[in-house]
Scaffold this motif. Structure first.
Motif, PDB file in Angstrom:
ATOM      1  N   ILE A 103       0.876  -1.177   0.000  1.00 42.96           N
ATOM      2  CA  ILE A 103       0.000   0.000   0.000  1.00 42.96           C
ATOM      3  C   ILE A 103       0.906   1.217   0.000  1.00 42.96           C
ATOM      4  N   GLN A 104       0.632   2.157  -0.904  1.00 42.59           N
ATOM      5  CA  GLN A 104       1.472   3.347  -1.013  1.00 42.59           C
ATOM      6  C   GLN A 104       0.624   4.617  -0.973  1.00 42.59           C
ATOM      7  N   THR A 105       1.177   5.617  -0.323  1.00 47.94           N
ATOM      8  CA  THR A 105       0.601   6.960  -0.343  1.00 47.94           C
ATOM      9  C   THR A 105       1.673   7.918  -0.853  1.00 47.94           C
ATOM     10  N   VAL A 106       1.360   8.641  -1.906  1.00 51.72           N
ATOM     11  CA  VAL A 106       2.279   9.624  -2.478  1.00 51.72           C
ATOM     12  C   VAL A 106       1.579  10.981  -2.498  1.00 51.72           C
ATOM     13  N   VAL A 107       2.323  12.013  -2.102  1.00 47.63           N
ATOM     14  CA  VAL A 107       1.791  13.378  -2.106  1.00 47.63           C
ATOM     15  C   VAL A 107       2.647  14.232  -3.037  1.00 47.63           C
TER      16      VAL A 107
ATOM     17  N   GLY B 148      -7.359  -7.378  -6.634  1.00 47.29           N
ATOM     18  CA  GLY B 148      -8.285  -6.257  -6.590  1.00 47.29           C
ATOM     19  C   GLY B 148      -9.345  -6.354  -5.514  1.00 47.29           C
ATOM     20  N   ILE B 149      -9.320  -7.428  -4.718  1.00 47.12           N
ATOM     21  CA  ILE B 149     -10.295  -7.621  -3.654  1.00 47.12           C
ATOM     22  C   ILE B 149      -9.597  -7.503  -2.310  1.00 47.12           C
ATOM     23  N   VAL B 150     -10.130  -6.665  -1.423  1.00 44.67           N
ATOM     24  CA  VAL B 150      -9.552  -6.513  -0.089  1.00 44.67           C
ATOM     25  C   VAL B 150      -9.930  -7.723   0.754  1.00 44.67           C
ATOM     26  N   VAL B 151      -8.931  -8.508   1.158  1.00 49.30           N
ATOM     27  CA  VAL B 151      -9.190  -9.712   1.952  1.00 49.30           C
ATOM     28  C   VAL B 151      -8.950  -9.459   3.440  1.00 49.30           C
ATOM     29  N   ASP B 152      -8.304  -8.366   3.765  1.00 49.69           N
ATOM     30  CA  ASP B 152      -8.100  -7.966   5.164  1.00 49.69           C
ATOM     31  C   ASP B 152      -8.487  -6.491   5.263  1.00 49.69           C
ATOM     32  N   TYR B 153      -9.788  -6.261   5.417  1.00 46.45           N
ATOM     33  CA  TYR B 153     -10.305  -4.889   5.403  1.00 46.45           C
ATOM     34  C   TYR B 153      -9.736  -4.076   6.556  1.00 46.45           C
ATOM     35  N   PHE B 154      -9.719  -4.652   7.761  1.00 44.82           N
ATOM     36  CA  PHE B 154      -9.202  -3.926   8.914  1.00 44.82           C
ATOM     37  C   PHE B 154      -7.726  -3.587   8.726  1.00 44.82           C
ATOM     38  N   GLY B 155      -6.945  -4.548   8.226  1.00 50.56           N
ATOM     39  CA  GLY B 155      -5.514  -4.314   8.003  1.00 50.56           C
ATOM     40  C   GLY B 155      -5.275  -3.224   6.989  1.00 50.56           C
ATOM     41  N   ALA B 156      -6.044  -3.222   5.905  1.00 51.59           N
ATOM     42  CA  ALA B 156      -5.895  -2.197   4.867  1.00 51.59           C
ATOM     43  C   ALA B 156      -6.231  -0.818   5.425  1.00 51.59           C
ATOM     44  N   CYS B 157      -7.327  -0.730   6.163  1.00 46.56           N
ATOM     45  CA  CYS B 157      -7.738   0.559   6.740  1.00 46.56           C
ATOM     46  C   CYS B 157      -6.690   1.075   7.718  1.00 46.56           C
ATOM     47  N   GLN B 158      -6.121   0.167   8.493  1.00 49.80           N
ATOM     48  CA  GLN B 158      -5.122   0.553   9.485  1.00 49.80           C
ATOM     49  C   GLN B 158      -3.863   1.119   8.825  1.00 49.80           C
ATOM     50  N   ILE B 159      -3.422   0.467   7.759  1.00 51.71           N
ATOM     51  CA  ILE B 159      -2.212   0.938   7.060  1.00 51.71           C
ATOM     52  C   ILE B 159      -2.445   2.308   6.442  1.00 51.71           C
ATOM     53  N   VAL B 160      -3.600   2.494   5.793  1.00 52.37           N
ATOM     54  CA  VAL B 160      -3.906   3.793   5.179  1.00 52.37           C
ATOM     55  C   VAL B 160      -3.936   4.884   6.244  1.00 52.37           C
ATOM     56  N   ARG B 161      -4.558   4.598   7.367  1.00 50.99           N
ATOM     57  CA  ARG B 161      -4.640   5.589   8.447  1.00 50.99           C
ATOM     58  C   ARG B 161      -3.247   5.934   8.974  1.00 50.99           C
ATOM     59  N   GLN B 162      -2.402   4.916   9.140  1.00 51.59           N
ATOM     60  CA  GLN B 162      -1.046   5.154   9.631  1.00 51.59           C
ATOM     61  C   GLN B 162      -0.226   5.970   8.631  1.00 51.59           C
ATOM     62  N   GLN B 163      -0.406   5.701   7.346  1.00 52.43           N
ATOM     63  CA  GLN B 163       0.337   6.468   6.352  1.00 52.43           C
ATOM     64  C   GLN B 163      -0.122   7.914   6.316  1.00 52.43           C
ATOM     65  N   LEU B 164      -1.403   8.149   6.510  1.00 51.34           N
ATOM     66  CA  LEU B 164      -1.892   9.529   6.553  1.00 51.34           C
ATOM     67  C   LEU B 164      -1.376  10.248   7.800  1.00 51.34           C
ATOM     68  N   ASP B 165      -1.220   9.505   8.905  1.00 57.63           N
ATOM     69  CA  ASP B 165      -0.609  10.090  10.105  1.00 57.63           C
ATOM     70  C   ASP B 165       0.819  10.548   9.801  1.00 57.63           C
ATOM     71  N   LYS B 166       1.541   9.734   9.031  1.00 57.59           N
ATOM     72  CA  LYS B 166       2.927  10.064   8.676  1.00 57.59           C
ATOM     73  C   LYS B 166       2.982  11.262   7.722  1.00 57.59           C
ATOM     74  N   VAL B 167       2.007  11.337   6.813  1.00 60.94           N
ATOM     75  CA  VAL B 167       1.933  12.512   5.934  1.00 60.94           C
ATOM     76  C   VAL B 167       1.746  13.769   6.774  1.00 60.94           C
ATOM     77  N   GLU B 168       0.854  13.697   7.767  1.00 58.91           N
ATOM     78  CA  GLU B 168       0.597  14.840   8.637  1.00 58.91           C
ATOM     79  C   GLU B 168       1.851  15.223   9.421  1.00 58.91           C
TER      80      GLU B 168
ATOM     81  N   ILE C 114     -12.512   2.933  -2.388  1.00 57.11           N
ATOM     82  CA  ILE C 114     -13.100   4.134  -1.790  1.00 57.11           C
ATOM     83  C   ILE C 114     -13.430   3.900  -0.323  1.00 57.11           C
ATOM     84  N   ASN C 115     -14.022   2.755  -0.012  1.00 59.28           N
ATOM     85  CA  ASN C 115     -14.413   2.456   1.367  1.00 59.28           C
ATOM     86  C   ASN C 115     -13.201   2.402   2.292  1.00 59.28           C
ATOM     87  N   VAL C 116     -12.124   1.774   1.814  1.00 57.66           N
ATOM     88  CA  VAL C 116     -10.921   1.654   2.642  1.00 57.66           C
ATOM     89  C   VAL C 116     -10.339   3.032   2.933  1.00 57.66           C
TER      90      VAL C 116
END
Length: 277
Positions: free
Chosen positions: A43-47, A68-88, A112-114
Protein backbone atom coordinates in the motif's frame (compact mmCIF):
# COMPACT_ATOMS: atom_id res chain seq x y z
CA UNK A 1 5.35 10.38 -24.95
CA UNK A 2 8.18 12.78 -25.62
CA UNK A 3 11.68 12.44 -24.18
CA UNK A 4 11.23 15.43 -21.89
CA UNK A 5 8.17 13.87 -20.25
CA UNK A 6 10.06 10.59 -19.82
CA UNK A 7 12.99 12.33 -18.14
CA UNK A 8 10.67 14.34 -15.90
CA UNK A 9 8.82 11.22 -14.81
CA UNK A 10 12.02 9.29 -14.06
CA UNK A 11 13.32 12.26 -12.04
CA UNK A 12 10.15 12.29 -9.95
CA UNK A 13 10.39 8.52 -9.40
CA UNK A 14 13.97 8.99 -8.22
CA UNK A 15 12.72 11.68 -5.86
CA UNK A 16 10.14 9.31 -4.36
CA UNK A 17 12.84 6.69 -3.88
CA UNK A 18 15.03 9.20 -2.03
CA UNK A 19 12.30 10.42 0.35
CA UNK A 20 10.38 7.16 0.83
CA UNK A 21 9.06 6.72 4.39
CA UNK A 22 10.73 9.92 5.59
CA UNK A 23 8.80 11.68 8.35
CA UNK A 24 11.24 14.56 8.80
CA UNK A 25 9.09 17.71 8.98
CA UNK A 26 9.05 19.69 5.76
CA UNK A 27 8.33 23.41 5.84
CA UNK A 28 5.72 23.38 3.11
CA UNK A 29 2.85 25.75 2.43
CA UNK A 30 0.76 25.18 -0.64
CA UNK A 31 -1.61 22.79 -2.32
CA UNK A 32 -1.16 19.06 -2.00
CA UNK A 33 -2.49 16.14 -4.01
CA UNK A 34 -2.65 12.77 -2.30
CA UNK A 35 -2.69 9.46 -4.15
CA UNK A 36 -3.39 6.19 -2.33
CA UNK A 37 -2.65 2.93 -4.12
CA UNK A 38 -3.99 -0.30 -2.60
CA UNK A 39 -1.81 -2.94 -4.20
CA UNK A 40 -1.63 -6.70 -3.83
CA UNK A 41 1.90 -6.61 -2.40
CA UNK A 42 1.97 -3.12 -0.90
CA UNK A 43 0.00 0.00 0.00
CA UNK A 44 1.47 3.35 -1.01
CA UNK A 45 0.60 6.96 -0.34
CA UNK A 46 2.28 9.62 -2.48
CA UNK A 47 1.79 13.38 -2.11
CA UNK A 48 2.73 15.87 -4.82
CA UNK A 49 2.68 19.67 -4.83
CA UNK A 50 0.86 21.90 -7.31
CA UNK A 51 3.64 21.31 -9.84
CA UNK A 52 3.43 17.54 -9.56
CA UNK A 53 6.68 17.21 -7.60
CA UNK A 54 6.71 14.57 -4.82
CA UNK A 55 6.91 15.96 -1.28
CA UNK A 56 5.98 12.84 0.73
CA UNK A 57 5.82 9.11 0.03
CA UNK A 58 5.10 6.09 2.19
CA UNK A 59 5.10 2.39 1.41
CA UNK A 60 4.16 -0.64 3.50
CA UNK A 61 4.52 -4.16 2.20
CA UNK A 62 1.19 -5.81 2.93
CA UNK A 63 -0.88 -8.88 2.12
CA UNK A 64 -4.33 -7.35 2.43
CA UNK A 65 -5.47 -7.28 -1.22
CA UNK A 66 -5.85 -10.19 -3.65
CA UNK A 67 -6.61 -9.57 -7.33
CA UNK A 68 -8.29 -6.26 -6.59
CA UNK A 69 -10.30 -7.62 -3.65
CA UNK A 70 -9.55 -6.51 -0.09
CA UNK A 71 -9.19 -9.71 1.95
CA UNK A 72 -8.10 -7.97 5.16
CA UNK A 73 -10.30 -4.89 5.40
CA UNK A 74 -9.20 -3.93 8.91
CA UNK A 75 -5.51 -4.31 8.00
CA UNK A 76 -5.89 -2.20 4.87
CA UNK A 77 -7.74 0.56 6.74
CA UNK A 78 -5.12 0.55 9.48
CA UNK A 79 -2.21 0.94 7.06
CA UNK A 80 -3.91 3.79 5.18
CA UNK A 81 -4.64 5.59 8.45
CA UNK A 82 -1.05 5.15 9.63
CA UNK A 83 0.34 6.47 6.35
CA UNK A 84 -1.89 9.53 6.55
CA UNK A 85 -0.61 10.09 10.11
CA UNK A 86 2.93 10.06 8.68
CA UNK A 87 1.93 12.51 5.93
CA UNK A 88 0.60 14.84 8.64
CA UNK A 89 3.80 14.47 10.64
CA UNK A 90 5.88 15.40 7.61
CA UNK A 91 3.79 18.21 6.14
CA UNK A 92 2.24 19.60 9.30
CA UNK A 93 -1.32 19.33 8.03
CA UNK A 94 -3.83 16.50 7.77
CA UNK A 95 -4.99 15.89 4.18
CA UNK A 96 -8.75 16.14 3.75
CA UNK A 97 -8.99 14.67 0.23
CA UNK A 98 -7.27 11.89 -1.70
CA UNK A 99 -7.45 10.12 -5.01
CA UNK A 100 -7.41 6.35 -5.16
CA UNK A 101 -7.48 3.68 -7.83
CA UNK A 102 -8.64 0.17 -8.66
CA UNK A 103 -7.67 -2.61 -11.07
CA UNK A 104 -9.74 -2.53 -14.28
CA UNK A 105 -12.81 -4.71 -14.05
CA UNK A 106 -13.09 -4.56 -10.25
CA UNK A 107 -15.41 -2.52 -8.06
CA UNK A 108 -13.90 0.91 -7.33
CA UNK A 109 -16.11 1.23 -4.24
CA UNK A 110 -13.82 -1.23 -2.44
CA UNK A 111 -10.87 1.17 -2.61
CA UNK A 112 -13.10 4.13 -1.79
CA UNK A 113 -14.41 2.46 1.37
CA UNK A 114 -10.92 1.65 2.64
CA UNK A 115 -9.59 5.17 2.07
CA UNK A 116 -12.64 6.94 3.51
CA UNK A 117 -12.47 4.71 6.60
CA UNK A 118 -9.38 6.75 7.51
CA UNK A 119 -11.49 9.90 7.73
CA UNK A 120 -10.48 11.35 4.38
CA UNK A 121 -12.73 12.10 1.42
CA UNK A 122 -12.07 10.42 -1.95
CA UNK A 123 -12.27 13.24 -4.46
CA UNK A 124 -11.56 11.10 -7.56
CA UNK A 125 -11.07 7.44 -8.43
CA UNK A 126 -9.44 6.05 -11.56
CA UNK A 127 -8.29 2.65 -12.75
CA UNK A 128 -4.56 2.09 -12.31
CA UNK A 129 -3.21 1.91 -15.89
CA UNK A 130 -5.40 4.81 -16.99
CA UNK A 131 -3.90 7.02 -14.27
CA UNK A 132 -0.43 6.33 -15.69
CA UNK A 133 -1.60 7.02 -19.22
CA UNK A 134 -3.03 10.36 -18.11
CA UNK A 135 0.15 11.43 -16.30
CA UNK A 136 2.40 10.47 -19.20
CA UNK A 137 0.08 12.26 -21.65
CA UNK A 138 0.15 9.29 -23.99
CA UNK A 139 -1.43 9.99 -27.36
CA UNK A 140 -1.16 6.54 -28.88
CA UNK A 141 0.01 3.59 -26.82
CA UNK A 142 -0.65 0.92 -24.22
CA UNK A 143 0.13 1.09 -20.51
CA UNK A 144 0.85 -2.29 -18.94
CA UNK A 145 0.51 -2.27 -15.15
CA UNK A 146 1.87 -5.42 -13.49
CA UNK A 147 1.09 -5.50 -9.80
CA UNK A 148 1.36 -8.25 -7.25
CA UNK A 149 -1.70 -10.12 -8.46
CA UNK A 150 -2.86 -8.78 -11.81
CA UNK A 151 -1.72 -7.54 -15.21
CA UNK A 152 -3.71 -4.59 -16.49
CA UNK A 153 -3.59 -2.85 -19.85
CA UNK A 154 -4.95 0.56 -20.82
CA UNK A 155 -5.12 1.24 -24.55
CA UNK A 156 -4.94 4.88 -25.62
CA UNK A 157 -5.83 6.16 -29.10
CA UNK A 158 -5.83 9.82 -30.13
CA UNK A 159 -5.29 10.73 -26.49
CA UNK A 160 -8.45 8.93 -25.39
CA UNK A 161 -8.87 5.74 -23.39
CA UNK A 162 -10.23 3.02 -25.67
CA UNK A 163 -10.35 0.15 -23.21
CA UNK A 164 -8.82 -0.96 -19.93
CA UNK A 165 -8.51 -4.68 -19.13
CA UNK A 166 -7.10 -6.72 -16.27
CA UNK A 167 -6.35 -10.41 -15.66
CA UNK A 168 -4.94 -12.38 -12.72
CA UNK A 169 -1.18 -12.83 -13.18
CA UNK A 170 1.41 -10.74 -11.42
CA UNK A 171 4.44 -10.57 -9.20
CA UNK A 172 2.98 -13.01 -6.69
CA UNK A 173 2.91 -15.70 -9.38
CA UNK A 174 6.56 -14.99 -10.18
CA UNK A 175 7.51 -15.38 -6.52
CA UNK A 176 5.63 -18.67 -6.21
CA UNK A 177 7.44 -20.00 -9.29
CA UNK A 178 10.83 -18.90 -7.92
CA UNK A 179 10.10 -20.45 -4.53
CA UNK A 180 9.13 -23.75 -6.11
CA UNK A 181 12.04 -23.77 -8.53
CA UNK A 182 14.69 -23.01 -5.92
CA UNK A 183 13.08 -24.84 -3.01
CA UNK A 184 13.03 -21.71 -0.84
CA UNK A 185 10.34 -19.92 1.13
CA UNK A 186 7.95 -17.50 -0.54
CA UNK A 187 9.42 -14.68 1.56
CA UNK A 188 12.97 -15.44 0.35
CA UNK A 189 11.73 -15.61 -3.24
CA UNK A 190 10.10 -12.19 -2.80
CA UNK A 191 13.40 -10.74 -1.64
CA UNK A 192 15.28 -12.15 -4.62
CA UNK A 193 12.66 -10.70 -6.94
CA UNK A 194 12.67 -7.24 -5.32
CA UNK A 195 16.46 -7.09 -5.39
CA UNK A 196 16.52 -7.74 -9.15
CA UNK A 197 18.50 -10.96 -8.73
CA UNK A 198 19.55 -11.89 -12.28
CA UNK A 199 19.81 -15.60 -11.40
CA UNK A 200 16.03 -15.87 -11.19
CA UNK A 201 15.45 -14.68 -14.78
CA UNK A 202 15.21 -18.22 -16.29
CA UNK A 203 12.67 -19.24 -13.63
CA UNK A 204 10.62 -16.07 -14.05
CA UNK A 205 10.62 -16.14 -17.85
CA UNK A 206 7.63 -18.52 -18.37
CA UNK A 207 5.46 -16.40 -16.05
CA UNK A 208 6.52 -13.19 -17.79
CA UNK A 209 5.76 -14.82 -21.15
CA UNK A 210 2.25 -15.56 -19.86
CA UNK A 211 1.86 -11.89 -18.94
CA UNK A 212 3.05 -10.94 -22.44
CA UNK A 213 0.41 -13.28 -23.90
CA UNK A 214 -2.23 -11.57 -21.76
CA UNK A 215 -1.15 -8.17 -23.07
CA UNK A 216 -1.08 -9.50 -26.65
CA UNK A 217 -4.75 -10.46 -26.24
CA UNK A 218 -5.54 -7.08 -24.69
CA UNK A 219 -4.05 -5.11 -27.59
CA UNK A 220 -5.35 -7.43 -30.32
CA UNK A 221 -6.99 -5.25 -32.96
CA UNK A 222 -5.16 -2.13 -31.78
CA UNK A 223 -1.87 -0.65 -32.93
CA UNK A 224 -0.17 1.00 -29.94
CA UNK A 225 2.80 3.17 -30.83
CA UNK A 226 4.58 1.98 -27.68
CA UNK A 227 4.08 -0.19 -24.60
CA UNK A 228 4.81 1.50 -21.27
CA UNK A 229 5.70 -0.78 -18.35
CA UNK A 230 4.59 0.14 -14.84
CA UNK A 231 4.15 -1.63 -11.52
CA UNK A 232 6.62 -3.42 -9.29
CA UNK A 233 6.07 -6.64 -11.22
CA UNK A 234 7.85 -5.15 -14.25
CA UNK A 235 11.11 -4.89 -12.29
CA UNK A 236 11.61 -8.67 -12.28
CA UNK A 237 14.92 -9.60 -13.90
CA UNK A 238 14.44 -10.18 -17.63
CA UNK A 239 10.97 -8.62 -17.83
CA UNK A 240 11.68 -5.96 -20.45
CA UNK A 241 13.60 -8.41 -22.66
CA UNK A 242 10.72 -10.91 -22.71
CA UNK A 243 8.24 -8.19 -23.66
CA UNK A 244 10.47 -6.75 -26.36
CA UNK A 245 10.84 -10.26 -27.82
CA UNK A 246 7.07 -10.74 -27.74
CA UNK A 247 6.45 -7.36 -29.41
CA UNK A 248 9.43 -6.81 -31.74
CA UNK A 249 7.66 -4.12 -33.78
CA UNK A 250 6.54 -2.05 -30.76
CA UNK A 251 8.95 -0.02 -28.59
CA UNK A 252 8.79 -1.16 -24.96
CA UNK A 253 9.40 1.68 -22.49
CA UNK A 254 10.51 0.71 -18.95
CA UNK A 255 10.89 2.85 -15.83
CA UNK A 256 13.71 2.15 -13.37
CA UNK A 257 11.56 2.92 -10.31
CA UNK A 258 8.32 1.54 -11.75
CA UNK A 259 7.18 0.41 -8.30
CA UNK A 260 6.23 4.03 -7.56
CA UNK A 261 4.86 4.98 -10.96
CA UNK A 262 1.20 4.13 -10.34
CA UNK A 263 0.87 5.93 -6.97
CA UNK A 264 2.69 8.93 -8.46
CA UNK A 265 0.22 8.90 -11.35
CA UNK A 266 -2.75 8.62 -8.98
CA UNK A 267 -1.58 11.64 -6.99
CA UNK A 268 -0.78 13.57 -10.18
CA UNK A 269 -4.29 12.91 -11.49
CA UNK A 270 -5.44 15.53 -8.98
CA UNK A 271 -3.58 18.20 -10.92
CA UNK A 272 -6.33 17.98 -13.53
CA UNK A 273 -9.10 18.68 -11.04
CA UNK A 274 -9.82 20.83 -8.06
CA UNK A 275 -6.93 21.61 -5.76
CA UNK A 276 -7.26 20.72 -2.10
CA UNK A 277 -5.12 21.71 0.86
Amino acid sequence: MNEQRLQQTNARLDCIDSLLNQQTPLCYQGGMHVGIDLGTADIQTVVVDDNGYPIAAFLDWADVVRDGIVVDYFGACQIVRQQLDKVEARLGVRPTHAITSYPPGTDPQISINVVESAGIEVSQVIDEPSSVAAMLEIHQGAVVDVGGGTTGTAIIKDGQLQTSLDEPSGGRHVSLTIAGGLGISYEDAEQKKRQGDQTIAPLAKPVIEKMADIVANHINGHQPAAIYLTGGGTLVAGFEAVFQQQFPQIPVVPFSKALYLTPLAIASYGLNGARHD
